[in-house]
Design a protein around this motif. Structure first.
Motif, PDB file in Angstrom:
ATOM      1  N   PRO A 363     -14.908   2.838  10.886  1.00  0.00           N
ATOM      2  CA  PRO A 363     -15.218   3.965  10.046  1.00  0.00           C
ATOM      3  C   PRO A 363     -14.036   4.554   9.228  1.00  0.00           C
ATOM      4  O   PRO A 363     -14.245   5.211   8.292  1.00  0.00           O
ATOM      5  CB  PRO A 363     -16.024   4.750  10.907  1.00  0.00           C
ATOM      6  CG  PRO A 363     -16.435   3.769  11.955  1.00  0.00           C
ATOM      7  CD  PRO A 363     -15.279   2.998  12.129  1.00  0.00           C
ATOM      8  N   VAL A 364     -13.124   4.913   9.951  1.00  0.00           N
ATOM      9  CA  VAL A 364     -11.823   5.614   9.216  1.00  0.00           C
ATOM     10  C   VAL A 364     -11.142   4.984   8.234  1.00  0.00           C
ATOM     11  O   VAL A 364     -10.866   5.385   7.168  1.00  0.00           O
ATOM     12  CB  VAL A 364     -10.703   5.962  10.437  1.00  0.00           C
ATOM     13  CG1 VAL A 364      -9.354   6.390   9.726  1.00  0.00           C
ATOM     14  CG2 VAL A 364     -11.399   6.939  11.359  1.00  0.00           C
ATOM     15  N   ILE A 365     -11.088   3.647   8.466  1.00  0.00           N
ATOM     16  CA  ILE A 365     -10.335   2.677   7.355  1.00  0.00           C
ATOM     17  C   ILE A 365     -11.720   2.675   6.190  1.00  0.00           C
ATOM     18  O   ILE A 365     -11.121   2.590   5.009  1.00  0.00           O
ATOM     19  CB  ILE A 365     -10.358   1.303   7.726  1.00  0.00           C
ATOM     20  CG1 ILE A 365      -9.241   1.157   8.890  1.00  0.00           C
ATOM     21  CG2 ILE A 365      -9.924   0.311   6.792  1.00  0.00           C
ATOM     22  CD1 ILE A 365      -8.842  -0.189   9.531  1.00  0.00           C
ATOM     23  N   ARG A 366     -12.715   2.519   6.377  1.00  0.00           N
ATOM     24  CA  ARG A 366     -13.834   2.443   5.376  1.00  0.00           C
ATOM     25  C   ARG A 366     -13.780   3.937   4.477  1.00  0.00           C
ATOM     26  O   ARG A 366     -13.977   3.980   3.368  1.00  0.00           O
ATOM     27  CB  ARG A 366     -15.295   2.174   5.932  1.00  0.00           C
ATOM     28  CG  ARG A 366     -15.265   0.906   6.506  1.00  0.00           C
ATOM     29  CD  ARG A 366     -15.243  -0.245   5.636  1.00  0.00           C
ATOM     30  NE  ARG A 366     -16.206  -0.443   4.676  1.00  0.00           N
ATOM     31  CZ  ARG A 366     -16.030  -1.241   3.870  1.00  0.00           C
ATOM     32  NH1 ARG A 366     -14.985  -2.130   3.650  1.00  0.00           N
ATOM     33  NH2 ARG A 366     -17.255  -1.222   3.032  1.00  0.00           N
ATOM     34  N   THR A 367     -13.538   5.031   5.398  1.00  0.00           N
ATOM     35  CA  THR A 367     -13.636   6.301   4.772  1.00  0.00           C
ATOM     36  C   THR A 367     -12.282   6.254   3.881  1.00  0.00           C
ATOM     37  O   THR A 367     -12.243   7.056   2.804  1.00  0.00           O
ATOM     38  CB  THR A 367     -13.666   7.269   5.767  1.00  0.00           C
ATOM     39  OG1 THR A 367     -14.585   7.382   6.740  1.00  0.00           O
ATOM     40  CG2 THR A 367     -13.452   8.933   5.212  1.00  0.00           C
ATOM     41  N   MET A 368     -11.127   5.851   4.285  1.00  0.00           N
ATOM     42  CA  MET A 368      -9.771   5.989   3.526  1.00  0.00           C
ATOM     43  C   MET A 368     -10.184   5.395   2.251  1.00  0.00           C
ATOM     44  O   MET A 368      -9.784   5.502   1.233  1.00  0.00           O
ATOM     45  CB  MET A 368      -8.913   5.338   4.465  1.00  0.00           C
ATOM     46  CG  MET A 368      -8.412   6.378   5.435  1.00  0.00           C
ATOM     47  SD  MET A 368      -6.822   5.650   6.223  1.00  0.00           S
ATOM     48  CE  MET A 368      -6.345   7.115   7.110  1.00  0.00           C
ATOM     49  N   LEU A 369     -10.889   4.105   2.252  1.00  0.00           N
ATOM     50  CA  LEU A 369     -11.080   3.146   1.132  1.00  0.00           C
ATOM     51  C   LEU A 369     -12.005   3.976   0.160  1.00  0.00           C
ATOM     52  O   LEU A 369     -12.056   3.356  -1.018  1.00  0.00           O
ATOM     53  CB  LEU A 369     -11.828   2.003   1.559  1.00  0.00           C
ATOM     54  CG  LEU A 369     -11.101   0.838   2.032  1.00  0.00           C
ATOM     55  CD1 LEU A 369     -11.821  -0.316   2.961  1.00  0.00           C
ATOM     56  CD2 LEU A 369     -10.298   0.197   1.028  1.00  0.00           C
ATOM     57  N   GLY A 370     -12.820   5.044   0.450  1.00  0.00           N
ATOM     58  CA  GLY A 370     -13.779   5.601  -0.423  1.00  0.00           C
ATOM     59  C   GLY A 370     -14.959   5.025  -0.314  1.00  0.00           C
ATOM     60  O   GLY A 370     -15.953   5.145  -1.047  1.00  0.00           O
ATOM     61  N   ALA A 371     -15.463   4.119   0.556  1.00  0.00           N
ATOM     62  CA  ALA A 371     -16.542   3.585   0.806  1.00  0.00           C
ATOM     63  C   ALA A 371     -17.631   4.295   1.137  1.00  0.00           C
ATOM     64  O   ALA A 371     -17.537   5.065   1.997  1.00  0.00           O
ATOM     65  CB  ALA A 371     -16.473   2.286   1.635  1.00  0.00           C
ATOM     66  N   GLU A 372     -18.945   4.003   0.761  1.00  0.00           N
ATOM     67  CA  GLU A 372     -19.992   4.711   1.194  1.00  0.00           C
ATOM     68  C   GLU A 372     -20.401   4.117   2.688  1.00  0.00           C
ATOM     69  O   GLU A 372     -20.982   5.044   3.405  1.00  0.00           O
ATOM     70  CB  GLU A 372     -21.283   4.553   0.191  1.00  0.00           C
ATOM     71  CG  GLU A 372     -20.739   5.403  -1.050  1.00  0.00           C
ATOM     72  CD  GLU A 372     -22.029   5.499  -2.024  1.00  0.00           C
ATOM     73  OE1 GLU A 372     -23.009   4.808  -1.720  1.00  0.00           O
ATOM     74  OE2 GLU A 372     -21.712   6.040  -3.249  1.00  0.00           O
ATOM     75  N   ASP A 373     -20.618   2.882   2.831  1.00  0.00           N
ATOM     76  CA  ASP A 373     -20.906   2.264   3.818  1.00  0.00           C
ATOM     77  C   ASP A 373     -19.909   2.071   4.871  1.00  0.00           C
ATOM     78  O   ASP A 373     -19.047   0.789   5.134  1.00  0.00           O
ATOM     79  CB  ASP A 373     -21.476   0.957   3.498  1.00  0.00           C
ATOM     80  CG  ASP A 373     -20.498  -0.149   2.730  1.00  0.00           C
ATOM     81  OD1 ASP A 373     -19.286   0.418   2.241  1.00  0.00           O
ATOM     82  OD2 ASP A 373     -20.312  -1.349   2.981  1.00  0.00           O
ATOM     83  N   VAL A 374     -19.539   3.199   5.608  1.00  0.00           N
ATOM     84  CA  VAL A 374     -18.419   3.127   6.544  1.00  0.00           C
ATOM     85  C   VAL A 374     -18.866   2.624   7.858  1.00  0.00           C
ATOM     86  O   VAL A 374     -17.925   2.195   8.606  1.00  0.00           O
ATOM     87  CB  VAL A 374     -18.001   4.605   6.885  1.00  0.00           C
ATOM     88  CG1 VAL A 374     -17.423   5.034   5.331  1.00  0.00           C
ATOM     89  CG2 VAL A 374     -19.138   5.747   7.546  1.00  0.00           C
ATOM     90  N   HIS A 375     -19.817   2.568   8.191  1.00  0.00           N
ATOM     91  CA  HIS A 375     -20.459   1.974   9.555  1.00  0.00           C
ATOM     92  C   HIS A 375     -21.233   0.629   9.323  1.00  0.00           C
ATOM     93  O   HIS A 375     -21.962   0.394   8.383  1.00  0.00           O
ATOM     94  CB  HIS A 375     -21.529   3.359  10.054  1.00  0.00           C
ATOM     95  CG  HIS A 375     -20.854   4.411  10.388  1.00  0.00           C
ATOM     96  ND1 HIS A 375     -19.946   4.864  11.289  1.00  0.00           N
ATOM     97  CD2 HIS A 375     -21.413   5.634   9.734  1.00  0.00           C
ATOM     98  CE1 HIS A 375     -19.767   5.981  11.072  1.00  0.00           C
ATOM     99  NE2 HIS A 375     -20.511   6.561  10.056  1.00  0.00           N
TER     100      HIS A 375
END
Length: 451
Positions: A363-375
């Motif tokens: 979820p941290v990586i996905r958040t850094m990417l700016g993704a909505e689907d972090v989980h």
């Protein structure tokens, strides 16, 4: 439930003072010193945010997410063009055309793709035209070559056109409707329209669209650079002899691959021995290229765990225990100058490390990417076997899920070292903290790990 809406906290700025580990630890103190999975996850996500936007060349932006909407400067296609090889003509000239009574038209020119000097098509005339070529003035439609004799003079359907020659005629064997086989200007994309929205992940099709509308670069959230390292003097690298008391390092490969799968640019660092000076030197060397550092091992209470000793020198890493199994010990904070680089310290047991990555690091990586689907997605399924779980711990069991049957079954045992079972699993079965046993057939939450 991991992956549900409670973990969709709006990320704070990366350098927010509220992300200070000491402040978090004090404000979130627990009577028994244990954090829940949800509390730890929310705390971690509140301390990170999307990476600052940068402008990249198109191919360098693959896998990134747009940081802004993209609008078309012009129409796509930019001009009316033919979708077939054939003849551009006026529709009135083909009314009533048939094999027995073809329309005979004079060919006034040839138009190839990229042509700029176009002949005008008048009554009783046609222009030979290739796929993608601009439609000439006066033409209202394109007759595919298969609807003509191809200029052969035979009056029979052709599958190719003859070479250009002076005074050539073509016989059209059926009526052609207005606009037939013409790709109209702006029929794909109109000038000024939004072609891609902020947050869109740039794959091959999206990059092709950006190129088609004339964009050579894209403003994106870059893929985070994740440095992965394993700690422990017992580690040897794959292919090296495994002596007494030694074990092959698998964590750094598992976690690096998991970071790549999450969308990061990942750098694997070989096993670092339990030596404070060595670990310190490796960290200092990696800080310059890292947006996130992930370590495994050295977060428990062992006498020789030097990870805590080294991280304590930076003063920005909080070690805590969670109400989960496996993966109870976790570390999180920042190290390095200025705002520091986020660091996540995971347990050393392979299964504990991987599950911790999926629940917290991904979820941290996905958040850094700016993704909505972090989980990872979570579904409900029935488990045909009885389950047992320790009191006060959220247990994550490896499992195999069948979407067709709506069933999930455990794979292997609960041991945090069982990498063979982990490799066969495609999901995690969740047993809540307040449940110590579930009878066969119970419905459970299932975290899908993807392909």
């Amino acid at each position: 439930m991991t992956g549900s809406t409670e973990s969709g906290t709006t990320p704070a700025a990366c350098c927010d003072d509220s992300a200070d580990p000491a402040a978090r630890s004090a404000s979130a103190a627990r009577p028994d010193g244990l954090w829940t999975v949800d509390e730890h996850l929310a705390d971690v996500l509140a301390a990170v945010g999307p990476l600052p936007a940068i402008e990249l060349q198109l191919l360098d932006a693959q896998g990134c997410r747009l940081a802004e909407d993209v609008h078309a400067d012009g129409d796509l296609p930019p001009f009316d063009n033919s979708s077939m090889d054939g003849y551009a003509l006026r529709t009135a000239d083909t009314v009533g055309a048939s094999d027995a009574y073809p329309s005979v038209l004079t060919v006034v020119g040839d138009i190839a793709a990229g042509a700029g000097d176009l002949p005008r098509v008048g009554p009783g005339q046609a222009a030979r035209i290739m796929t993608g070529a601009p439609v000439p003035p006066g033409a209202q439609a394109v007759a595919p070559v298969e609807w003509t004799d191809g200029g052969t003079g035979t009056g029979r359907p052709a599958d190719a056109m003859t070479a250009a020659s002076g005074g050539e005629e073509v016989r059209v064997l059926r009526p052609v409707a207005e606009g037939a086989h013409i790709r109209r200007r702006g029929s794909d994309v109109e000038a000024g329209s939004r072609v891609l929205a902020a947050g869109t992940r740039l794959g091959p099709a999206q990059l092709g669209l950006l190129a088609a509308v004339g964009r050579a670069t894209a403003t994106v959230r870059p893929r985070p650079r994740v440095v992965v390292l394993s700690t422990g003097s017992e580690l040897v690298q794959p292919g090296e002899p495994v002596g007494p008391g030694r074990i092959t390092d698998s964590n750094s490969f598992t976690l690096t691959a998991a970071a790549l799968d999450a969308g990061a640019i990942a750098y694997r660092v070989g096993g670092v021995p339990d030596d404070a000076a060595r670990l310190r030197a490796v960290l200092e060397d990696q800080l310059g290229r890292a947006d996130l550092i992930v370590t495994s091992g050295g977060v428990s209470v062992g006498a020789h765990d030097v990870v805590k000793e080294v991280f304590a020198e930076y003063g920005g890493v909080d070690f805590r225990r969670l109400r989960m199994q496996p993966g109870k010990p976790q570390g999180f904070g920042r190290i390095g100058p200025g705002a520091g680089v986020p660091l996540m310290a995971l347990p050393g047991n392979p299964v504990s490390a991987y599950i911790s990555f999926e629940l917290f690091v991904r979820p941290v990586i996905r958040t850094m990417l700016g993704a909505e689907d972090v989980h990872r997605p979570v579904v409900r399924a029935h488990c045909p076997v009885a389950l047992r779980s320790p009191a006060g711990r959220r247990q994550f069991l490896r499992g195999r899920y069948s979407a067709r049957d709506g069933l999930v079954e455990p794979v292997g045992g609960a041991g945090s070292h069982l990498v063979g079972a982990l490799a066969r699993a495609d999901c995690l079965i969740t047993v809540p903290e307040d449940v110590t046993g579930l009878p066969a057939g119970s419905e459970v939450d299932v975290v899908l790990l993807g392909g």
